[in-house]
Enzyme design. Structure first.
Site, mmCIF file in Angstrom:
data_model
loop_
_atom_site.group_PDB
_atom_site.id
_atom_site.type_symbol
_atom_site.label_atom_id
_atom_site.label_comp_id
_atom_site.label_asym_id
_atom_site.label_seq_id
_atom_site.Cartn_x
_atom_site.Cartn_y
_atom_site.Cartn_z
ATOM 1 N N ASP A 155 -33.996 -18.068 -31.348
ATOM 2 C CA ASP A 155 -32.960 -18.672 -30.502
ATOM 3 C C ASP A 155 -33.289 -20.135 -30.199
ATOM 4 O O ASP A 155 -34.252 -20.692 -30.718
ATOM 5 C CB ASP A 155 -32.823 -17.847 -29.220
ATOM 6 N N GLU A 200 -29.226 -21.203 -33.692
ATOM 7 C CA GLU A 200 -29.112 -22.416 -32.874
ATOM 8 C C GLU A 200 -27.668 -22.711 -32.515
ATOM 9 O O GLU A 200 -27.343 -23.825 -32.135
ATOM 10 C CB GLU A 200 -29.814 -23.596 -33.544
ATOM 11 N N TRP A 201 -26.797 -21.689 -32.647
ATOM 12 C CA TRP A 201 -25.412 -21.704 -32.165
ATOM 13 C C TRP A 201 -24.508 -22.685 -32.906
ATOM 14 O O TRP A 201 -23.428 -23.035 -32.418
ATOM 15 C CB TRP A 201 -25.333 -22.007 -30.666
ATOM 16 N N GLY A 202 -24.906 -23.190 -34.046
ATOM 17 C CA GLY A 202 -24.098 -24.159 -34.761
ATOM 18 C C GLY A 202 -24.143 -25.544 -34.171
ATOM 19 O O GLY A 202 -23.266 -26.361 -34.436
ATOM 20 N N ASP A 222 -21.978 -17.055 -29.015
ATOM 21 C CA ASP A 222 -22.028 -15.596 -28.971
ATOM 22 C C ASP A 222 -20.625 -15.012 -29.055
ATOM 23 O O ASP A 222 -19.668 -15.585 -28.526
ATOM 24 C CB ASP A 222 -22.605 -15.108 -27.635
#
Length: 668
Positions: A155, A200-202, A222
């Site tokens: 994460d 890394e959530w984009g 998410d």
């Protein structure tokens, strides 16, 4: 645990395979990983009993035999402080047997053991401080190997030093990439190959760099336990579909199937699209614990062998968005499968059951010997031009096509009836209404004398002399938009047997944004070389009261009467409206454009993301990357037509501004 953010990416018109970085080619994840993870149902509160029970359920329910083998322990397993030697450890209250023993239990079931960690000083906020791996990558990689893990989900919280290590940082001053590279190198030094899941959530468009460091990368925020998350996630996925390949998979996040959040049709849609986009298939619902067991309906969805086979197909190519009808509330995705097969999904976004039609040319096909309707469990033979079926509210028509012919190809044996010297072709498709389509007639034998053909479509007759030696001949023909055109061909003289016909759409003309007249707040902006393709400029700040207008000449028939007709347009647009915190509410990563002709009703196109560069560090932060979608717009007439690009929408609209406009191609 916040895997938030959605910096999306796109691979559309101007990036090709040579621009991609080499992948981490270590034999891991040759097909998308499949398994179960604790987060969606248990959040950051897993424990040993939960993990053991759900792992055993993977086997007891037969899911392991279908490919679900990774068991992922997500956030909440560790503690705030490391051991005296600096090593990570597990929460002994929650996991009394310890991770080595738990990993052994999972392995003894024939499954694979996955853990979660973070590239920051702490893991994402769970209400309880838990140590991250920043500055401890080598030591933590060695610890993970001592536990004999098979997968690491990594994460991106508490990682930005210059802003004081906040829980999440949507606009970091530096790319997260080096931190992921540190863990990649640390894992590689241990000698065992493990699945490395970059989360890394984009933030920094990981599709451009993640494949050389890991096997999967999260494309955005998410998923949330709500139906609206499906539309948002798909809008985020649109520009990334070309990056999917063996060993490198865009991750749409864990699935909500089985969490009693979605209806059965919604779960079918969710599972189908995750599968054909080649996302990892990670079950996020509770399979079995002391209080909960997955429903038979959800288990049946997750166990569908056809859908799993689409995901695990050896070709490894993702489906892509082909058409979207925003006002009508449906859209089409499609992609290739091995064995010259094609998969297509027609999503019904409406809250009511209805019949929907897929025009096969929209997915590059004209006919199929076999069509399997997966969720209806129905197989059809000899499908020509269009396929219609009932689709449940928020459901999906998921189809597999076999033994197909390419769009525009009509064999006489399949599409024609012959009566003497008259051959009639049925179910002929046209994407636009125009007298400028091209028909090519192919003959199966050479005639012994000159022949004249008489062609009739819905609105005209054409006389066509054919030389003796001709194997084929072409001419212009008038067709109406849709799949119900009929073409009759009469032959005179020495009869030539017609083998097939081919139909080509009119070439039409392109109208760049630079030819439009601006109104209101709209602005014309230039872009660097190679961007805002194919024009190099774009019009922005389009609102309901600020538009761009142009006059376009068109033909819809023979020029008689006040005929109006539908024309097919392809619009080049730009949208990098990435849903950050808004994704937890109604942010959808989409923006509107509307097109009206001659003052008629505006047709709305809600466009997905297009950005193919980092929104933090890339050229124009992704707002120079264009993509293209087609739309059918009515109201065209012979002669000049007033065309207006705007953002006419009714009801609540989250974004005031529409997508940026680059240009449009009119098929006339």
């Amino acid at each position: 645990m916040l895997y938030i953010l959605a910096l999306l990416v796109s691979f559309s018109l101007c990036i090709n395979a040579t621009a991609l970085r080499p992948r981490l080619n270590d034999g891991v994840a040759t097909t998308p990983p499949m398994g179960w993870s604790s987060y969606n149902h248990y959040s950051c509160s897993p424990n040993e009993a939960i993990i053991r029970s759900n792992a055993k359920a993977l086997v007891d329910l037969g899911l392991d035999a279908l490919g679900y083998r990774y068991v992922g322990i997500d956030c909440g397993w560790t503690v705030a402080h490391r051991l005296s030697n600096g090593s990570l450890t597990w929460n002994e209250t929650l996991f009394p047997s310890g991770f080595p023993a738990l990993g052994e239990y999972i392995h003894d079931l024939g499954l694979l053991f996955g853990v979660y960690e973070d590239a920051g000083i702490n893991t994402c906020d769970t209400g309880i401080e838990q140590a991250g791996s920043l500055f401890h990558e080598q030591q933590d990689a060695a610890t993970f190997m001592s536990w004999n893990i098979d997968a690491l989900k990594y994460d991106n919280c508490y990682s930005q030093e210059d802003t004081g290590y906040p829980n999440v940082e949507y606009t970091p001053s530096t790319s997260p990439r080096p931190r992921y590279a540190n863990m990649t190198n640390a894992l590689a030094a241990q000698g065992k190959k493990v699945l490395f899941q970059i989360c890394e959530w984009g933030v920094d468009f990981p599709a451009l760099w993640a494949p050389e460091l890991g096997h999967t990368w999260r494309i955005g925020n998410d998923i949330i336990p709500a139906w609206r998350a499906i539309f948002r996630t798909l809008n985020q996925a649109v520009p990334q579909t070309k990056f999917a390949a063996p060993g490198q998979w865009p991750d749409l996040d864990m699935m909500e199937v089985g969490n009693e959040i979605l209806t059965t049709p919604e779960e079918q849609t969710h599972f189908s699209l995750w599968a054909i986009l080649k996302s990892p298939l990670v079950i996020g619902g509770a399979l079995k614990d002391e209080r909960t067991a997955i429903s038979d309906a959800s288990l049946s969805i997750l166990s569908n062998k056809d859908v799993i086979a689409f995901n695990q197909d050896s070709l490894g190519q993702s489906a892509s968005l082909r058409r979207r009808w925003s006002d009508q509330g449906y859209e089409v995705w499609s992609g290739p499968l091995s064995g010259d097969r094609t998969v297509a999904a027609v999503i019904n976004w409406a809250g009511e059951a209805r019949e929907l039609t897929l025009n096969l040319p929209d997915i590059g096909l004209q006919s199929a010997a076999t069509v399997k309707n997966i969720w209806r469990k129905k197989t059809s033979s000899n499908t020509k031009t269009a396929y219609t079926a009932s689709v449940e509210p928020h459901g999906v028509m998921l189809l597999e096509f076999q033994n197909t012919a390419p769009a525009g190809t009509y064999s006489s044996g399949k599409f024609a009836t012959v009566n003497g010297n008259r051959t009639t072709f049925h179910s002929v498709y046209a994407n636009t209404t125009s007298p400028n389509h091209t028909i090519t007639i192919e003959f199966s034998a050479t005639a012994t004398s000159n022949t004249t053909l008489l062609l009739q479509s819905s609105s005209e007759r054409v006389s066509l002399p054919v030389p003796i030696s001709a194997q084929s001949i072409s001419t212009r023909i008038s067709l109406t938009a849709g799949s119900s055109n009929k073409i009759i061909i009469w032959s005179s003289g020495s009869t030539k047997s017609i083998k097939s016909i081919r139909i080509s759409a009119p070439s039409g003309r392109y109208y760049p944004c630079t030819s439009f007249t601006l109104g209101g707040s709209t602005k014309l902006e230039g872009c660097d070389t190679g961007f805002c393709t194919p024009v190099g400029s774009k019009i922005g700040y389009i609102t309901a009261d600020s538009t761009a207008q142009v006059t376009i000449p068109a033909t819809v028939g023979d020029g008689s009467g006040n005929i109006t007709a539908a024309k097919y347009l392809e619009i080049d647009y730009i949208n990098n409206d990435i849903a950050l915190a808004t994704s937890w509410d109604w942010g959808s990563s989409s923006r509107n454009l509307t097109i009206s002709v001659n003052g008629g009703d505006a047709v709305r196109l809600e466009v997905p993301l297009t950005g193919r560069h980092s929104e933090l560090f890339g050229p124009a932060k992704g707002w120079w990357d264009s993509s293209r979608l087609g739309v059918l717009v009515d109201g065209w007439k012979n002669g000049p037509n007033d065309v207006v690009i705007g953002n006419e929408v009714s009801g609540d609209v989250f974004q005031t501004y529409g997508a940026d406009f680059v240009g449009l191609h009119v098929y006339d």
